[in-house]
Write a protein that holds these residues in place. Structure first.
Motif, PDB file in Angstrom:
ATOM      1  N   UNK A 130     -21.366  -8.467 -38.194  1.00  0.00           N
ATOM      2  CA  UNK A 130     -21.170  -7.555 -39.320  1.00  0.00           C
ATOM      3  C   UNK A 130     -21.312  -6.101 -38.875  1.00  0.00           C
ATOM      4  N   UNK A 131     -22.300  -5.865 -38.018  1.00  0.00           N
ATOM      5  CA  UNK A 131     -22.470  -4.501 -37.490  1.00  0.00           C
ATOM      6  C   UNK A 131     -21.224  -4.062 -36.716  1.00  0.00           C
ATOM      7  N   UNK A 133     -18.479  -3.057 -39.097  1.00  0.00           N
ATOM      8  CA  UNK A 133     -18.670  -1.726 -39.684  1.00  0.00           C
ATOM      9  C   UNK A 133     -18.225  -0.652 -38.690  1.00  0.00           C
ATOM     10  N   UNK A 134     -18.526  -0.857 -37.395  1.00  0.00           N
ATOM     11  CA  UNK A 134     -18.139   0.149 -36.393  1.00  0.00           C
ATOM     12  C   UNK A 134     -16.625   0.239 -36.274  1.00  0.00           C
ATOM     13  N   UNK A 141     -14.460  -0.371 -38.629  1.00  0.00           N
ATOM     14  CA  UNK A 141     -13.951   0.340 -39.805  1.00  0.00           C
ATOM     15  C   UNK A 141     -14.125   1.837 -39.619  1.00  0.00           C
ATOM     16  N   UNK A 142     -15.255   2.241 -39.091  1.00  0.00           N
ATOM     17  CA  UNK A 142     -15.521   3.664 -38.857  1.00  0.00           C
ATOM     18  C   UNK A 142     -14.500   4.257 -37.892  1.00  0.00           C
ATOM     19  N   UNK A 191     -21.951   6.467 -42.305  1.00  0.00           N
ATOM     20  CA  UNK A 191     -21.720   5.229 -41.584  1.00  0.00           C
ATOM     21  C   UNK A 191     -22.925   4.810 -40.766  1.00  0.00           C
ATOM     22  N   UNK A 221     -26.823  -4.086 -42.086  1.00  0.00           N
ATOM     23  CA  UNK A 221     -26.872  -5.469 -41.606  1.00  0.00           C
ATOM     24  C   UNK A 221     -28.248  -5.856 -41.048  1.00  0.00           C
TER      25      UNK A 221
END
Lengths: 116, 719
Positions: free
Chosen positions: A40-41, A44-45, A47-48, B626, B633
């Motif tokens: 998940x982390x 997110x990266x 997407x950034x 961000x 998480x």
């Protein structure tokens, strides 16, 4: 009629999976949770990066590969620790855990070097 | 032709049965004529050079060359040379030079250790400087010189000792000095002579030279003058034979000058042609002074020798200067025929200014010649090598200036380069014995003049019809600003006429038209001629490619020039607007024009460095947002752990494993902290070093706690 049955089938499949999963041992569940967290982390990266562009690219790679790498190592640990896995019967789980820790430390050294 | 005759003779000899060789009369005449033509051509081709007599430029050069070095000359020889040169050139005696000379002379004369060479030169210098010598000193000199004569073994010993005695005899009127055994001394010197007219320096040295011959002749002349009784005439006659043999070895340059030279055997002993010829002349003159009767020296050889010395001009070395002046003085001394030199004050004459041809005949030192007439016997140009352009005429003598003048150049002489041939004729019969003039003198004359340029005009013609589009008359002597228009279908015609002052056609060395475009690209065209008419036609249709399709304004410049043309010109005619078609794709580009050479080395344009534009960074708020999202998480993981119900029940209770356990977790934490520092400020090597220590520590404690845990679970399994 087929559609309705596939929907029902999906629901039944899901429930059975859930109940089967509840039967797994705790330590495996912890490892699964860890893997989920790291992936998940990574997402997110990504997407950034999609938003702001890939400069600096090395940092992006570093971050993503750290998450992915640690997830991979956790999966390996899960395989080795799983009692139902006949292949790793003779390997003590503490030994597997020690390998996991060591590999993680090496991975993170490389990641920190590449982070820039 | 000669080769043909030779082969004929040879073949005839080898086959005697063919009978006598009989060349027909016509064949002989043809061969002779050919030979004569060859000789004539060679004589014309022989350099026509001009020799100028000694003038004031020599006198000023002498003052510069013969200077005192710290109050005196370097040696007595140089003292003598300086004094003699000034004497010959008629320059007044300078008191400091005379004083310096007297000082060195008295020093040498007074000292008893002076060699015959020193005494010789001291006495020579004294003959000019006229310093007083004491009685006692002169007696001492005479006795030492006599001793030297008796003990002499080489040519130079004889030369110095005999020469010294001659000089002191001339200076000292009281004592009558005689050589004791004149004939014996004569024979000893004569013993050094060789059959080819040259002399050796000593009996040991086999090398002979003409320079030594000159010295020997001087010595022998001295012996003759010192002899108390008449010497045997046969001895003197043999000497005359030697002199004529010496003259057989004379050498010649292309311009007719003659000189004596020795073979270069040893660098030390070698005297160049100047000193050798000078020495021979000196000896010759000295000998002629003491003998009765004529030496019968050929006059043209004397003239050749005089020309050799004059041809040097003004020497740059003091010794060469002395040799030249001394030798020329010998030629003026009346012992040998006096050469007369023909010279011209100017060899470039202008037809337009009506210059007259002026000729001067003087002796080598520029003094007046006896009454004579100068005749112009021929004038040849490159066009007429054999036929003379003028008839034989005599030049008028002007008493006041001493020049022979031909007032107007003959009609047949136009502008250009000519070779004039002069002949000098002595008017009094007895002068023929005293003077020598030479047969014919050739001089190169260059005639210039104003060339008339007429009917100059520039016309633009239509290509097909030849009809005149525009026409402009040009004034090539003045300013022009013709302004013409043309396109590529038209022609440009430039024409003018050139006439010499005598009215003939003239072809100059240069006749160019230059067209220069505004972008500095230039094109040069040669203007051709037929007779007097010069014409250049530029057909622009054919020149379009040569002009690189550049349309625009072209400046026109005409150049007409020649060495014989006094009014050579380089004029801007005006400009022409050329309209040429567009250049096609593959047309050649005009060559790059030469960059101004000074700008190449000047400062270059300043370069401003353009830094790389920094990458666009996202706004800080977005990045921080961000960052927060990434922590999520982890929180989720922790919450999940709590939901799953993790516990610390398996943590060892016993103290040792417990410590190990704590230390294990602390160690991992320390490693992670080390990584944070690594990212912040440490470099890889420092990190690896720390990591090494921590890693070892971690292995120990990890092993400890995990092995304990493993043992515990194994016990549990077995139980």
């Amino acid at each position: 009629m087929g559609r309705a049955s596939s929907k029902e089938d999906a629901g039944t499949l899901f429930h059975s999976l859930r109940s089967a999963y509840a039967a797994t041992p705790l330590n495996l569940k912890i490892i699964d949770l860890y893997v989920g967290f790291s992936i998940f982390t990574a997402l997110i990266q990504v997407v950034y990066m999609a938003i702001v562009g890939s400069f600096p690219f090395n940092s992006f790679l570093s971050g993503v590969l750290s998450c992915v790498g640690t997830a991979v190592l956790a999966v390996c640990l899960r395989i080795q620790v799983n009692k139902e896995n006949k292949e790793f019967k003779d390997l003590p789980p503490e030994r597997a855990f020690a390998d996991f820790v060591l590999c993680n430390l090496v991975l993170h050294l490389v990641i920190m070097n590449f982070l820039g | 032709m000669l080769a043909d005759i030779c082969t004929r003779c040879l073949t005839a000899k080898t086959s005697p049965q063919k009978g006598r060789i009989s060349l027909t009369f016509t064949e002989m005449a043809r061969s002779l004529a050919g030979f004569l033509v060859l000789v004539l051509v060679v004589s014309i081709c022989e350099g026509a050079s001009l020799f100028q007599p000694i003038s004031d430029s020599h006198r000023s050069a002498a003052l510069e060359l013969f200077t005192l070095d710290h109050g005196s000359f370097e040696s007595l020889e140089e003292t003598y040379e300086a004094l003699r040169t000034f004497q010959i050139l008629g320059m007044e005696k300078k008191p400091d030079v005379t004083a310096a000379a007297c000082r060195s002379i008295s020093e040498t004369v007074g000292s008893s250790s002076s060699t015959p060479k020193d005494l010789f030169y001291a006495l020579k210098a004294n003959s000019i400087a006229e310093c007083k010598i004491h009685e006692k000193a002169s007696k001492g000199i005479i006795s030492s010189l006599n001793a030297a004569v008796r003990g002499a073994s080489s040519l130079l010993d004889f030369y110095y000792s005999v020469g010294g005695l001659v000089l002191i005899k001339d200076q000292n009127s009281k004592d009558d000095i005689h050589l004791v055994d004149a004939e014996g001394v004569f024979r000893s010197v004569k013993a050094f002579s060789q059959s080819d007219g040259r002399w050796r320096y000593s009996s040991n040295n086999p090398e002979s030279s003409a320079f030594a011959a000159g010295i020997a002749l001087e010595t022998l002349a001295g012996i003759v003058s010192l002899a108390s009784s008449e010497l045997d005439q046969s001895l003197i006659n043999t000497l005359k034979n030697d002199i004529s043999k010496l003259f057989d070895s004379i050498e010649k340059y292309d311009d007719g000058t003659l000189y004596f030279n020795d073979k270069l055997v040893d660098g030390h002993e070698y005297q160049g042609p100047l000193s050798t010829t000078s020495s021979v002349l000196r000896g010759l003159t000295a000998f002629a002074a003491v003998t009765t009767g004529n030496l019968n020296l050929p006059g043209d050889k004397i003239l050749g020798l005089a020309k050799f010395f004059l041809g040097i001009g003004v020497p740059g070395d003091a010794k060469d200067f002395f040799y030249q002046i001394d030798a020329l003085a010998c030629l003026e001394s009346n012992r040998v025929p006096i050469p007369l030199i023909l010279s011209l004050p100017s060899t470039v004459l202008s037809l337009t200014k009506k210059d007259s041809l002026k000729v001067r005949v003087t002796t080598v030192f520029g003094s007046n010649a006896p009454p004579l007439a100068v005749k112009l016997v021929g004038a040849f140009s490159s066009r007429s090598k054999d036929a003379s352009l003028v008839e034989i005429q005599e030049l008028k003598f002007d008493q006041v200036s001493g020049l022979h003048i031909l007032n107007d150049l003959p009609e047949s002489i136009d502008v250009g380069s000519y070779t004039f041939v002069f002949e000098v004729v002595l008017q009094e019969a007895e002068d023929e014995m005293v003077y020598v003039t030479g047969s014919q003198t050739k001089v190169s004359i260059f005639v210039t003049g104003l060339i008339k340029i007429e009917n100059s005009e520039i016309v633009i013609l239509d290509n097909d019809l030849g009809s005149i589009e525009s026409q402009k008359k040009l004034d090539l002597a003045g300013k022009n600003a013709a302004s013409l228009l043309a396109n590529h279908l038209q022609k440009l015609r430039l024409s003018f006429q050139l006439t010499t002052p005598r009215g003939h056609a003239f072809k100059p060395h240069q006749a160019f038209l230059k067209l220069r475009h505004e972008s500095e690209v230039e094109h040069i065209f040669v203007v051709g001629n037929s007779g007097k008419q010069f014409e250049l036609v530029l057909n622009f249709l054919g020149l379009v490619e040569k002009f690189f399709y550049l349309s625009g304004k072209y400046d026109m410049e005409l150049t007409v020039g020649d060495a014989a043309m006094e009014n050579s010109l380089l004029v801007a005619i005006g400009h022409i607007e050329l309209d040429l078609p567009e250049a096609p794709e593959k047309a050649p580009r005009p060559p790059p024009q030469p960059v101004d050479p000074y700008s190449r080395y000047g400062p270059k344009a300043e370069i401003t460095h353009i830094f790389r534009a920094p990458e666009k960074r996202p706004p800080q708020e977005l990045s921080l947002a961000f960052l927060g999202l990434t922590i999520l998480p982890l929180l989720g993981f922790l919450i999940g752990l709590v939901r799953l119900g993790v516990n610390m029940k398996n943590f060892p209770t016993k103290p040792v494993p417990a410590t190990f356990g704590v230390l294990f977790h602390l160690g991992i934490g320390a490693v992670l902290l080390l990584y944070v520092f690594f990212w912040l400020k440490l470099d890889l090597f420092q990190t690896l070093k720390m990591l090494g220590f921590l890693g070892v520590f971690l292995v120990f404690v990890g092993h400890g706690v995990l092995s304990h845990l493993a043992a515990a679970s194994a016990k549990l399994k077995s139980a």
